[in-house]
Motif scaffolding. Structure first.
Motif, PDB file in Angstrom:
ATOM      1  N   ASP A 272       0.838  -1.199   0.000  1.00  0.00           N
ATOM      2  CA  ASP A 272       0.000   0.000   0.000  1.00  0.00           C
ATOM      3  C   ASP A 272       0.876   1.254   0.000  1.00  0.00           C
ATOM      4  O   ASP A 272       1.513   1.573   1.017  1.00  0.00           O
ATOM      5  CB  ASP A 272      -0.893  -0.010   1.236  1.00  0.00           C
ATOM      6  N   PRO A 273       0.938   1.987  -1.112  1.00  0.00           N
ATOM      7  CA  PRO A 273       1.775   3.195  -1.173  1.00  0.00           C
ATOM      8  C   PRO A 273       1.308   4.302  -0.234  1.00  0.00           C
ATOM      9  O   PRO A 273       2.096   5.169   0.140  1.00  0.00           O
ATOM     10  CB  PRO A 273       1.656   3.642  -2.641  1.00  0.00           C
ATOM     11  N   MET A 274       0.028   4.283   0.146  1.00  0.00           N
ATOM     12  CA  MET A 274      -0.510   5.355   0.978  1.00  0.00           C
ATOM     13  C   MET A 274      -0.130   5.178   2.450  1.00  0.00           C
ATOM     14  O   MET A 274       0.047   6.159   3.176  1.00  0.00           O
ATOM     15  CB  MET A 274      -2.035   5.402   0.849  1.00  0.00           C
ATOM     16  N   THR A 275      -0.008   3.916   2.900  1.00  0.00           N
ATOM     17  CA  THR A 275       0.276   3.642   4.314  1.00  0.00           C
ATOM     18  C   THR A 275       1.642   3.000   4.540  1.00  0.00           C
ATOM     19  O   THR A 275       2.053   2.822   5.687  1.00  0.00           O
ATOM     20  CB  THR A 275      -0.794   2.708   4.895  1.00  0.00           C
ATOM     21  N   SER A 276       2.305   2.614   3.443  1.00  0.00           N
ATOM     22  CA  SER A 276       3.587   1.879   3.495  1.00  0.00           C
ATOM     23  C   SER A 276       3.428   0.506   4.146  1.00  0.00           C
ATOM     24  O   SER A 276       4.408  -0.095   4.585  1.00  0.00           O
ATOM     25  CB  SER A 276       4.659   2.690   4.248  1.00  0.00           C
ATOM     26  N   GLU A 277       2.210  -0.002   4.183  1.00  0.00           N
ATOM     27  CA  GLU A 277       1.947  -1.312   4.791  1.00  0.00           C
ATOM     28  C   GLU A 277       2.108  -2.423   3.759  1.00  0.00           C
ATOM     29  O   GLU A 277       1.715  -2.272   2.606  1.00  0.00           O
ATOM     30  CB  GLU A 277       0.519  -1.341   5.351  1.00  0.00           C
ATOM     31  N   VAL A 278       2.656  -3.544   4.193  1.00  0.00           N
ATOM     32  CA  VAL A 278       2.711  -4.762   3.388  1.00  0.00           C
ATOM     33  C   VAL A 278       1.970  -5.844   4.166  1.00  0.00           C
ATOM     34  O   VAL A 278       2.243  -6.061   5.353  1.00  0.00           O
ATOM     35  CB  VAL A 278       4.158  -5.212   3.119  1.00  0.00           C
ATOM     36  N   ARG A 279       1.033  -6.501   3.522  1.00  0.00           N
ATOM     37  CA  ARG A 279       0.269  -7.552   4.200  1.00  0.00           C
ATOM     38  C   ARG A 279      -0.153  -8.604   3.192  1.00  0.00           C
ATOM     39  O   ARG A 279      -0.184  -8.358   1.991  1.00  0.00           O
ATOM     40  CB  ARG A 279      -0.970  -6.968   4.883  1.00  0.00           C
ATOM     41  N   GLN A 280      -0.500  -9.778   3.694  1.00  0.00           N
ATOM     42  CA  GLN A 280      -1.025 -10.843   2.857  1.00  0.00           C
ATOM     43  C   GLN A 280      -2.521 -10.959   3.106  1.00  0.00           C
ATOM     44  O   GLN A 280      -2.968 -10.887   4.257  1.00  0.00           O
ATOM     45  CB  GLN A 280      -0.331 -12.174   3.181  1.00  0.00           C
ATOM     46  N   VAL A 281      -3.304 -11.110   2.047  1.00  0.00           N
ATOM     47  CA  VAL A 281      -4.759 -11.089   2.198  1.00  0.00           C
ATOM     48  C   VAL A 281      -5.398 -12.477   2.174  1.00  0.00           C
ATOM     49  O   VAL A 281      -6.593 -12.613   2.438  1.00  0.00           O
ATOM     50  CB  VAL A 281      -5.422 -10.225   1.097  1.00  0.00           C
ATOM     51  N   ASN A 282      -4.628 -13.510   1.892  1.00  0.00           N
ATOM     52  CA  ASN A 282      -5.217 -14.838   1.749  1.00  0.00           C
ATOM     53  C   ASN A 282      -5.928 -15.315   3.012  1.00  0.00           C
ATOM     54  O   ASN A 282      -6.899 -16.078   2.944  1.00  0.00           O
ATOM     55  CB  ASN A 282      -4.154 -15.851   1.349  1.00  0.00           C
ATOM     56  N   ASP A 283      -5.443 -14.880   4.189  1.00  0.00           N
ATOM     57  CA  ASP A 283      -6.074 -15.305   5.437  1.00  0.00           C
ATOM     58  C   ASP A 283      -7.523 -14.846   5.528  1.00  0.00           C
ATOM     59  O   ASP A 283      -8.327 -15.475   6.222  1.00  0.00           O
ATOM     60  CB  ASP A 283      -5.286 -14.753   6.631  1.00  0.00           C
ATOM     61  N   ARG A 284      -7.842 -13.768   4.846  1.00  0.00           N
ATOM     62  CA  ARG A 284      -9.216 -13.254   4.887  1.00  0.00           C
ATOM     63  C   ARG A 284     -10.189 -14.156   4.143  1.00  0.00           C
ATOM     64  O   ARG A 284     -11.398 -14.104   4.388  1.00  0.00           O
ATOM     65  CB  ARG A 284      -9.271 -11.848   4.285  1.00  0.00           C
ATOM     66  N   ILE A 285      -9.680 -14.976   3.228  1.00  0.00           N
ATOM     67  CA  ILE A 285     -10.567 -15.818   2.427  1.00  0.00           C
ATOM     68  C   ILE A 285     -11.303 -16.816   3.317  1.00  0.00           C
ATOM     69  O   ILE A 285     -12.517 -17.040   3.147  1.00  0.00           O
ATOM     70  CB  ILE A 285      -9.768 -16.556   1.329  1.00  0.00           C
ATOM     71  N   GLU A 286     -10.606 -17.405   4.267  1.00  0.00           N
ATOM     72  CA  GLU A 286     -11.261 -18.367   5.166  1.00  0.00           C
ATOM     73  C   GLU A 286     -12.388 -17.694   5.949  1.00  0.00           C
ATOM     74  O   GLU A 286     -13.477 -18.262   6.100  1.00  0.00           O
ATOM     75  CB  GLU A 286     -10.233 -18.951   6.138  1.00  0.00           C
ATOM     76  N   GLU A 287     -12.127 -16.477   6.421  1.00  0.00           N
ATOM     77  CA  GLU A 287     -13.156 -15.715   7.136  1.00  0.00           C
ATOM     78  C   GLU A 287     -14.360 -15.437   6.238  1.00  0.00           C
ATOM     79  O   GLU A 287     -15.521 -15.591   6.648  1.00  0.00           O
ATOM     80  CB  GLU A 287     -12.535 -14.403   7.625  1.00  0.00           C
ATOM     81  N   LEU A 288     -14.092 -15.035   4.999  1.00  0.00           N
ATOM     82  CA  LEU A 288     -15.164 -14.734   4.063  1.00  0.00           C
ATOM     83  C   LEU A 288     -15.947 -15.995   3.685  1.00  0.00           C
ATOM     84  O   LEU A 288     -17.173 -15.951   3.512  1.00  0.00           O
ATOM     85  CB  LEU A 288     -14.605 -14.070   2.808  1.00  0.00           C
ATOM     86  N   MET A 289     -15.263 -17.112   3.560  1.00  0.00           N
ATOM     87  CA  MET A 289     -15.952 -18.351   3.205  1.00  0.00           C
ATOM     88  C   MET A 289     -16.904 -18.783   4.318  1.00  0.00           C
ATOM     89  O   MET A 289     -17.981 -19.329   4.050  1.00  0.00           O
ATOM     90  CB  MET A 289     -14.937 -19.451   2.905  1.00  0.00           C
ATOM     91  N   LYS A 290     -16.542 -18.536   5.565  1.00  0.00           N
ATOM     92  CA  LYS A 290     -17.462 -18.823   6.674  1.00  0.00           C
ATOM     93  C   LYS A 290     -18.710 -17.955   6.565  1.00  0.00           C
ATOM     94  O   LYS A 290     -19.832 -18.418   6.786  1.00  0.00           O
ATOM     95  CB  LYS A 290     -16.754 -18.579   8.010  1.00  0.00           C
ATOM     96  N   GLN A 291     -18.497 -16.692   6.223  1.00  0.00           N
ATOM     97  CA  GLN A 291     -19.629 -15.778   6.017  1.00  0.00           C
ATOM     98  C   GLN A 291     -20.530 -16.261   4.895  1.00  0.00           C
ATOM     99  O   GLN A 291     -21.757 -16.288   5.015  1.00  0.00           O
ATOM    100  CB  GLN A 291     -19.097 -14.380   5.687  1.00  0.00           C
TER     101      GLN A 291
END
Length: 369
Positions: free
Chosen positions: A216-235
């Motif tokens: 993210d150029p705006m926050t200088s944050e680096v993160r991985q988003v794959n972990d969110r998929i499991e949460e979304l699949m439960k939803q």
């Protein structure tokens, strides 16, 4: 103190191509010009309107409605006499059926946020790998800089063309990740340059086998988003289970130009009726819980418009909001194991040359249009 929203202030954070815009407008000789902006840029609408009117002598009207992409062009302004629309901040979608019938000028609006520092930070997770690059229209012009920074850090970058719902190399939408699919087999991971999760979640969800990092150029944050998929699949599992209890289902059709899937929606009504559910088509422009209160007796809704309505806004709705593919699971046409993301695909490969597209020096992989 009231913030300043003049053109000088706009140019501090954005590279916006206003030079030559007045000439393009005059060439079309409109009576009334409509101006459409995304959030964050709309604040500067009055200053841009003033500049255009001063240079051309042609009146402008600013659309005050939200603008989420080139899929929701403010073509309804025709009803008040607008005969030319100038759309800022998003790139064209050539796949939209009948779009050539409307006179639209697209004005690129690029972020000036530096990308190299956060990309080099992300490279710590990617060293020695072949990495597929993804971004939005706001950062598309910086992909050559991203490639150079990654190569300096020992990472092999790869950029792909999508289909003709996007025009820029590596461009990712929240409803279309064909630029990622093009290079998936050659990549060890994906790196998305941009902010938020809506766009990268689409690719991570649709191509689950590869890790996807966000820089993210705006926050200088680096993160991985794959972990969110499991949460979304439960939803989504809960939404499907609740929708199975419905007797009556609303099939929602978006009226925005790039979200209209009427034929598809009519087929879903037929599917519901064959499986013993009562179903009705409901057309909407702006989706909200308040707008659906008149249909509170329905047990579930199927969203055929923007996927964000289903995933990001799910908790706001009293009844389950599901995708067309989830409806197929509800009625027994599709198994849970065959779950897929609701992707809006174009009609053919993306054009490799387009007057509004970013040109890269780096090689781009993709099928010829």
């Amino acid at each position: 103190m009231v913030a300043s929203y003049g053109l000088d202030e706009l140019r501090k954070n954005h590279d916006i191509e206003l030079d030559g815009l007045a000439a393009k407008i005059e060439d079309r000789d409109p009576e009334l010009v409509g101006l459409q902006f995304p959030d964050g840029i709309r604040d500067y609408g009055p200053a841009i309107a003033d500049a255009i009117e001063e240079q051309t002598g042609i009146d402008c009207v600013i659309s005050g409605d939200p603008s989420f992409g080139a899929c929701d062009l403010a073509l309804q302004l025709e009803h008040i006499g607008v005969d030319l629309l100038v759309h800022f901040g998003h790139s064209p979608m050539p796949s939209i059926d009948g779009i050539d019938a409307f006179d639209v000028i697209f004005v690129p609006t690029y972020s000036k946020a530096p990308v190299e520092p956060v990309v080099r930070k992300a490279a710590q997770h990617l060293e020695g790998k072949t990495v597929g690059l993804l971004t939005t229209a706001q950062h598309a012009q910086r992909l050559d800089d991203v490639c150079e920074a990654l190569e300096d850090e020992g990472v092999d970058p790869l950029v792909g063309y999508g289909d003709n719902r996007v025009i820029n190399p590596g461009q990712l939408l929240g409803c279309n990740f064909t630029a990622a699919r093009t290079i998936a087999e050659q990549s060890d991971a994906f790196l998305y340059i941009g902010s938020g999760d809506f766009h990268p979640i689409a690719a991570a969800w649709g191509l689950k086998e590869l890790p996807l990092y966000v820089a993210d150029p705006m926050t200088s944050e680096v993160r991985q988003v794959n972990d969110r998929i499991e949460e979304l699949m439960k939803q989504r599992h809960a939404a499907i289970a609740n929708a199975k209890e419905a007797d009556e289902i609303g099939i929602l059709v978006g009226t925005r130009v790039g979200q209209q899937r009427v034929k598809y929606a009519k087929g879903l009504v037929t599917l519901c009726e064959r499986k013993g559910f009562e179903a009705h088509l409901i057309a909407m422009d702006y989706f909200s819980p308040e707008a659906l209160k008149s249909f509170r007796h329905m047990g579930a809704f199927v969203n055929t418009a923007c996927p964000r309505i289903t995933t990001d806004d799910y908790a706001r709705y009293d009844a389950p909001m599901i995708t067309p593919q989830e409806l197929e699971i509800v009625v027994g046409k599709r198994s849970w194991e065959d779950y897929i993301f609701d992707e809006f695909k174009g009609t053919k490969p993306a054009p490799h040359e387009h007057e509004d597209a970013v040109e890269l020096e780096h090689d781009v992989v993709g099928e010829d249009p």
